[in-house]
Design an enzyme around this catalytic site. Structure first.
Site, PDB file in Angstrom:
ATOM      1  N   ASP A 161       2.879  14.918  -5.900  1.00  0.00           N
ATOM      2  CA  ASP A 161       3.626  15.561  -4.817  1.00  0.00           C
ATOM      3  C   ASP A 161       3.097  15.147  -3.452  1.00  0.00           C
ATOM      4  OD1 ASP A 161       1.216  16.981  -5.491  1.00  0.00           O
ATOM      5  OD2 ASP A 161       1.877  18.597  -4.171  1.00  0.00           O
ATOM      6  N   GLU A 162       3.960  15.259  -2.469  1.00  0.00           N
ATOM      7  CA  GLU A 162       3.616  15.190  -1.054  1.00  0.00           C
ATOM      8  C   GLU A 162       2.843  13.936  -0.653  1.00  0.00           C
ATOM      9  OE1 GLU A 162       3.704  19.866   0.202  1.00  0.00           O
ATOM     10  OE2 GLU A 162       1.753  19.029  -0.302  1.00  0.00           O
TER      11      GLU A 162
END
Length: 671
Positions: free
Chosen positions: A451-452
């Site tokens: 993620d991210e």
């Protein structure tokens, strides 16, 4: 580092939101309570709030900033006299403060001679809001009259009981066979740990009601039946786990009837038949932002079991820390598990200047996994890669391209926090780490985060750009190189679909997922792991954290989904918009009733629902330095999630749930 033992300084912080005429103002007022003047000092603070790097500061300057760790310096030549104050005001933050826990939660001074002085700190105040700050779980009172005669959370599929017998002093378990004996032992250990003095399991000589326990045909894996009669109680199931869950239900009935006999009864006759609506009923715990000792984790697992939750997603690494022993790379915990002044990872999120943190030894992990197995819980470890790796890169800097230049920043304000997909060393290190994790975690499901990743990740790495040229062409590589030193991720995680970062991450994930599959493992990831559509959908699953609609779309593409939207199922989000509530607000807020009534598959087609594994709440720990804040944010919302995962949607009732929730255990009982 020399740390003075007594605080001679006090810090008060205030928040004023922007108005039509005034900029937002986050003010920090330091009082010198000592008898000596100080100068040439720095004020160091940390908490969930992040000062914007381009901030306008009055009364001083922002000298250093790493994520939520900020160091403020007074004007040159400034002297803070005894009993006088100094105020520094920042007019820029990565996001506006919404709740009292957003502000500074730790502070200290670095004096001119290099010594470190503690600073007493009060919770941040919002201008014009004097409401009492809330801590501790909200315990709903049990009413005199409840909508149901027995106390059970999550509510079973069918309850057909009648009559009232004298409430037994306890339960005298009479198991038949190995599975029943194991279930009885696990239940006895559970109630002895959660309710030590209640004697829920006791023999007939001490007033225990006989409870026959045995395996029978015709049950699903977690299903059970309880039959009440004049002779006692019989619990039947097809598996050890089903028997265990039947005993949990029986234990809840007993505790309700014993503690509130005017409201609840112990049935004289009838039957309860039960099985869960969803197979994956999970809880995620972030132990990177705040560390939880093994004893805390084990007690938390017991509470999960009392709620019939069956997945524990253990978030073991992030930018702020690395929390699991890896024999091949001892520096991961030697360096990455500790934060403090002068250390590679500075004080963050309320940790002070002294070294603080910790990690789980392999022996501790085995204890946790063994206990979880006894409680019907599968443990899913997460090592978050390729992003969220700041601590990992401090411990193993050779994972960075030696020719890399410039900076990119994550949404949390960490520079260059992604391990490099183009370096062979990355895969050598990760495969050794993953092999050690596979040996520890018996469920053979490993979550790899994904993620991210910042939009500009690896934009200054010659190795990454060369690889990007090979797989995406010169144009894509050239466009990606232009993102070097461009500040992104200032107010929210970047959407990276179609970017060079997404292409490089897809290359990385395809290789890591293939490696895990070769070891017989399922790969978990946050929904960004779908970038590039390269992972094997038959050997992976995704956690959909953004919206229900996004999870539905991924299910439609064939991904197995665990639904955990931040707007509702992220338990670090506050219970209401009020300043006096602790927690975060970037995804919204969700009180227990809102969470309870939320439909995780609203609008899904039947084909999409076929890819639903289940639901999961996520406990991110940024605001939880104060364990009373943990209780406030987690309970009773975790029980509301448990009922969504277990109880049939048409049988849910907020009125019933609220009447029963006060009987469920909390972790700390802090106020």
């Amino acid at each position: 580092m020399t740390l003075q033992s007594k605080s001679a300084f006090r810090l008060e912080t205030t928040w004023a939101p922007a108005t039509a005429t005034d900029k937002l103002a986050y003010s920090l007022t330091l009082t010198n309570l000592s008898s000596k003047a100080i100068e040439g000092f720095r004020l160091c603070v940390s908490g969930p709030a992040r000062i914007d790097p381009a901030v306008t500061v009055e009364g001083g300057r922002l000298a250093e900033r790493l994520s939520n760790h900020s160091e403020f310096a007074p004007p040159d030549g400034f002297v803070l006299q005894p009993r006088e104050t100094w105020t520094v005001t920042a007019h820029g933050l990565s996001y506006p403060l919404r709740h009292w826990t957003d502000g500074a939660t730790a502070a200290y001074l670095v004096l001119a001679d290099g010594t470190v002085a503690p600073v007493a700190l009060a919770p941040t105040k919002a201008i014009g809001d004097n409401a009492v700050l809330k801590r501790g779980a909200e315990i709903y009172p049990v009413p005199v009259q409840a909508p149901v005669p027995v106390s059970i959370i999550p509510w079973p599929r069918t309850v057909a009981v009648s009559g009232r017998r004298a409430v037994p002093r306890g339960l005298a378990l009479r198991p038949k066979g190995t599975a029943a004996t194991d279930a009885a032992g696990a239940f006895g250990d559970l109630v002895d740990s959660l309710f030590a003095v209640e004697g829920i399991v006791r023999n007939e000589a001490e007033g225990g009601l006989p409870v026959d326990l045995g395996i029978a045909d015709g049950f699903g894996r977690e299903a059970y039946a309880i039959r009440f009669s004049a002779d006692g109680v019989a619990v039947s199931a097809g598996t050890r786990t089903g028997l265990f869950y039947g005993l949990v239900t029986l234990g809840q009935i007993l505790r309700g009837a014993r503690s509130h006999p005017e409201t609840f009864l112990f049935p004289a006759e009838g039957e309860i038949r039960d099985e869960p609506a969803l197979g994956w009923r999970g809880t995620h715990l972030d132990v990177a932002r705040q560390f939880y000792a093994t004893a805390e984790v084990k007690t938390f697992l017991r509470i999960l079991a009392w709620n019939k939750l069956n997945r524990f997603h253990w978030h073991l690494s992030d930018d702020e820390a690395w929390r699991v022993e890896i024999s091949a790379y001892p520096e991961l915990t030697k360096v990455g598990a500790w934060r403090g002044h002068g250390l590679p990872v500075p004080p963050l999120l309320g940790s002070g200047p002294e070294p603080s943190g910790g990690y789980y030894t392999k022996a501790a992990v085995r204890e946790v996994v063994q206990l979880a197995g006894q409680l019907g819980i599968e443990v899913v470890p997460e090592i978050d890669v390729p992003g969220h790796c700041y601590a990992m890169l401090q411990a193993i800097p050779e994972l960075r391209d030696p020719g890399e230049s410039g900076e990119y920043f994550s949404v949390q304000g960490f520079p260059n926090n992604c391990i490099n997909p183009a370096r062979p060393e990355t895969y050598i290190v990760l495969e050794k780490i993953l092999d050690e994790l596979i040996e520890l975690f018996l469920f053979k499901t490993i979550h790899v985060g994904a993620d991210e990743v910042p939009l500009g990740a690896w934009s200054g790495s010659p190795q990454a750009l060369a690889r990007l040229t090979e797989v995406g062409g010169e144009g894509l590589a050239a466009a990606h190189a232009k993102r070097l030193n461009v500040v992104t991720n200032t107010h929210g995680a970047d959407e990276i679909d179609g970017s060079g970062a997404a292409v490089l991450q897809a290359e990385f994930l395809k290789r890591i997922q293939s490696f895990l599959a070769s070891r017989g493992c399922v790969t978990g990831g946050w929904q960004e792991a779908a970038h590039g559509n390269v992972i094997d959908k038959q050997k992976s699953y995704l956690c959909g954290w953004r919206t229900v609609e996004a999870s539905a779309a991924l299910a439609g593409e064939g991904y197995a989904m665990v639904v955990c939207p931040g707007q509702v199922y992220y338990l670090d989000m506050a219970n209401s918009p009020a300043w006096s509530e602790p927690g975060a607000a970037w995804a919204g807020w969700s009180d227990p009733e809102k969470l309870y009534g939320f439909d995780p598959v609203e609008g899904w087609t039947d084909a999409q629902k076929a890819k639903l594994l289940g639901v999961q709440c996520c406990i991110w720990s940024e605001p939880m330095t104060d364990r009373a804040v943990f209780d406030r944010l987690v309970f009773p919302r975790i029980s509301a999630l448990a009922e969504t995962g277990w109880t049939q949607p048409e049988q849910k009732s907020w009125k019933r749930f609220k009447a029963l929730a006060g009987l469920m255990p909390v972790l700390y009982g802090a106020k």
